[in-house]
Scaffold this active site. Sequence first.
Site, short mmCIF file in Angstrom:
data_model
loop_
_atom_site.label_atom_id
_atom_site.label_comp_id
_atom_site.label_asym_id
_atom_site.label_seq_id
_atom_site.Cartn_x
_atom_site.Cartn_y
_atom_site.Cartn_z
N GLY A 60 13.24 34.95 53.14
CA GLY A 60 14.78 36.31 52.30
C GLY A 60 15.24 36.41 53.82
O GLY A 60 14.82 37.15 54.71
N CYS A 92 11.00 36.26 48.81
CA CYS A 92 10.09 36.76 49.08
C CYS A 92 9.12 36.35 50.56
O CYS A 92 8.74 34.86 50.53
CB CYS A 92 9.49 38.29 48.57
SG CYS A 92 10.60 39.11 47.90
N SER A 135 18.08 20.93 54.89
CA SER A 135 16.62 20.71 53.72
C SER A 135 16.32 19.51 53.77
O SER A 135 15.71 18.66 53.39
CB SER A 135 17.23 21.19 52.74
OG SER A 135 17.98 21.30 51.79
N ASP A 150 19.59 15.10 49.00
CA ASP A 150 19.03 16.22 49.27
C ASP A 150 18.29 16.01 48.84
O ASP A 150 17.86 15.62 48.22
CB ASP A 150 20.86 16.54 48.51
CG ASP A 150 20.71 18.76 49.05
OD1 ASP A 150 20.13 18.38 49.24
OD2 ASP A 150 21.51 19.00 48.29
N ASP A 151 17.90 17.50 48.95
CA ASP A 151 15.98 18.02 48.29
C ASP A 151 16.35 18.42 47.18
O ASP A 151 15.31 18.44 46.05
CB ASP A 151 15.82 18.63 48.84
CG ASP A 151 16.42 20.42 49.48
OD1 ASP A 151 16.90 21.31 47.93
OD2 ASP A 151 17.56 20.42 50.06
N TYR A 171 11.08 23.20 48.99
CA TYR A 171 12.55 23.54 49.37
C TYR A 171 12.37 24.39 50.36
O TYR A 171 12.48 25.10 51.61
CB TYR A 171 13.36 23.45 48.69
CG TYR A 171 14.70 24.66 48.89
CD1 TYR A 171 16.01 23.80 49.42
CD2 TYR A 171 15.15 25.88 49.04
CE1 TYR A 171 16.62 24.10 50.41
CE2 TYR A 171 16.06 26.17 49.27
CZ TYR A 171 16.76 25.81 49.79
OH TYR A 171 17.86 26.52 50.27
N ASN A 203 5.44 39.11 46.65
CA ASN A 203 6.35 37.61 46.96
C ASN A 203 5.57 37.17 45.51
O ASN A 203 5.03 37.24 44.64
CB ASN A 203 6.55 36.74 47.99
CG ASN A 203 6.73 35.06 47.77
OD1 ASN A 203 5.71 34.17 47.71
ND2 ASN A 203 7.62 35.18 47.29
N GLY A 204 7.39 36.74 44.07
CA GLY A 204 7.11 36.48 43.67
C GLY A 204 8.07 37.42 42.15
O GLY A 204 8.83 37.47 42.15
#
Length: 502
Positions: free
Chosen positions: A59, A33, A315, A377-378, A274, A134-135
Amino acid sequence: MNEMQSRSEAATSPELDPQLDFDMDGDTLREECGVFGIFGHPDAAAITALGLHALQHRGQEAAGIVSFEGGRFHSERRLGLVGDTFSRADVIARLPGTAAVGHVRYSTTGETILRNVQPLFAELNAGGFAIGHNGNLTNGLTLRRELVRGGAMMQSTTDTEVILHLVAHSKRTRFVDRFIEALRAIEGAYSLVSLTNKKLIGARDPLGIRPLVLGELDDCPILASETCALDIIGAKYVRDVEPGEVIVFDRHGVTSHKPFPPMPARPCIFEYIYFARPDSVVGGRSVYDVRKAFGAQLARESHVEADVVVPVPDSGVPAAIGYSRQSGVPFELGIIRNHYVGRTFIQPTQSVRELGVRMKHSANRAAIEGKRIVLIDDSLVRGTTSKKIVKMMRDAGASEVHFRIASPPITHPDYYGIDTPDRAGLLAATHNLEEMRELIGADSLAFLSVDGIYRAMGEPGRDPAHPKFTDHCFTGDYPTPLTDHNQTEAQPRQLSLLAEAS
């Protein structure tokens, strides 16, 4: 905000489940979120919509805005992207008022239904109350069970609704005290934006796991998950909301409450790896600069002779720039991403599924044919994307493919708002380095070390006694109790008896 239903992940190895192979987006970490709030501005809803556009990466499955004006709250919650709904003038016109909160959502269960879309709203005896989260609460299921046993009627399957009920059950007189009492009961990670008929309230968990920043536009306060949401509207960054802080805005000004004992902050390391947008500043650090530093440290630790450095877009790009500069190996865009393709449809045959991969990523043959390449890549989750990318590079004529990951191996699942498979679905938890290399088909494979990630952040290394970040996905060191995960009482297999069309 995490779904309270546990995700049923495939526990098989990637090579055993072809259904995991078709979707490039399926083999990545997901944030749940983004939140945004503004108080005292005549264009509150329109500004909130712009802020949510900037937070869209956090999101993509649903978005919502609640505003307040003239003694009433106004709510618009829709499935889909922010621009699908909130770019329309008629929708913004239905959200009048000078205060608003907004939310973008990603569902960890794959089921997104309208009643789970935030901000959630409830009518309490003290008035209306909207909240976006968010979380993830690590004791959300336990609290939910207790509330239902006490007579609460749950309308959604999100842990955010637990916070609504805790506020409603509080016997405190002042609303802010009821809000704080609810926070004292919850565990885990959260950044919250809340709206009453008189106040905008922001809150951050005591460890600061999830981010929340304070900004200002035309002398009006703004709360947002990231600074990029301030930049898009021309707002000034003021400061980060402190870990454990509850900040309240009303017509009298701002009040800061710190109801929790102070403790060393442990922000989520994945915001830097990320989740956060590269142009955001998190905890005083430029995300873009940190990601380049990860790549440079990766080159110091595991460089291999090569002709070009190729990022896995998008990313992996900053880390690849850092790797290239540190190693002196030229940076090339060896993979081109098509940004105009949505989620790949599940196709009936493996051969057609293979084509779906190429819809999103295609090899730039001119940059890689006949060359030794270092792919950057991340992160690596299941390994299915890495396997496809390596094959794509070989098919395009790369003579050697060396895979480098700008983060440590992910060996433990997350319970704080990141969508990860159970441990059996994490490649690094079930395979050693050589087995992973063989599975993805690379000539060599290396990860950034845990100490290396700390050094790239300006620390001497990871102090096991006092780690500076929430890094349990790499270390298994969870910073809060995992009440729901550890309890012996069986968890409900389904939280809602109602099935509804999305």
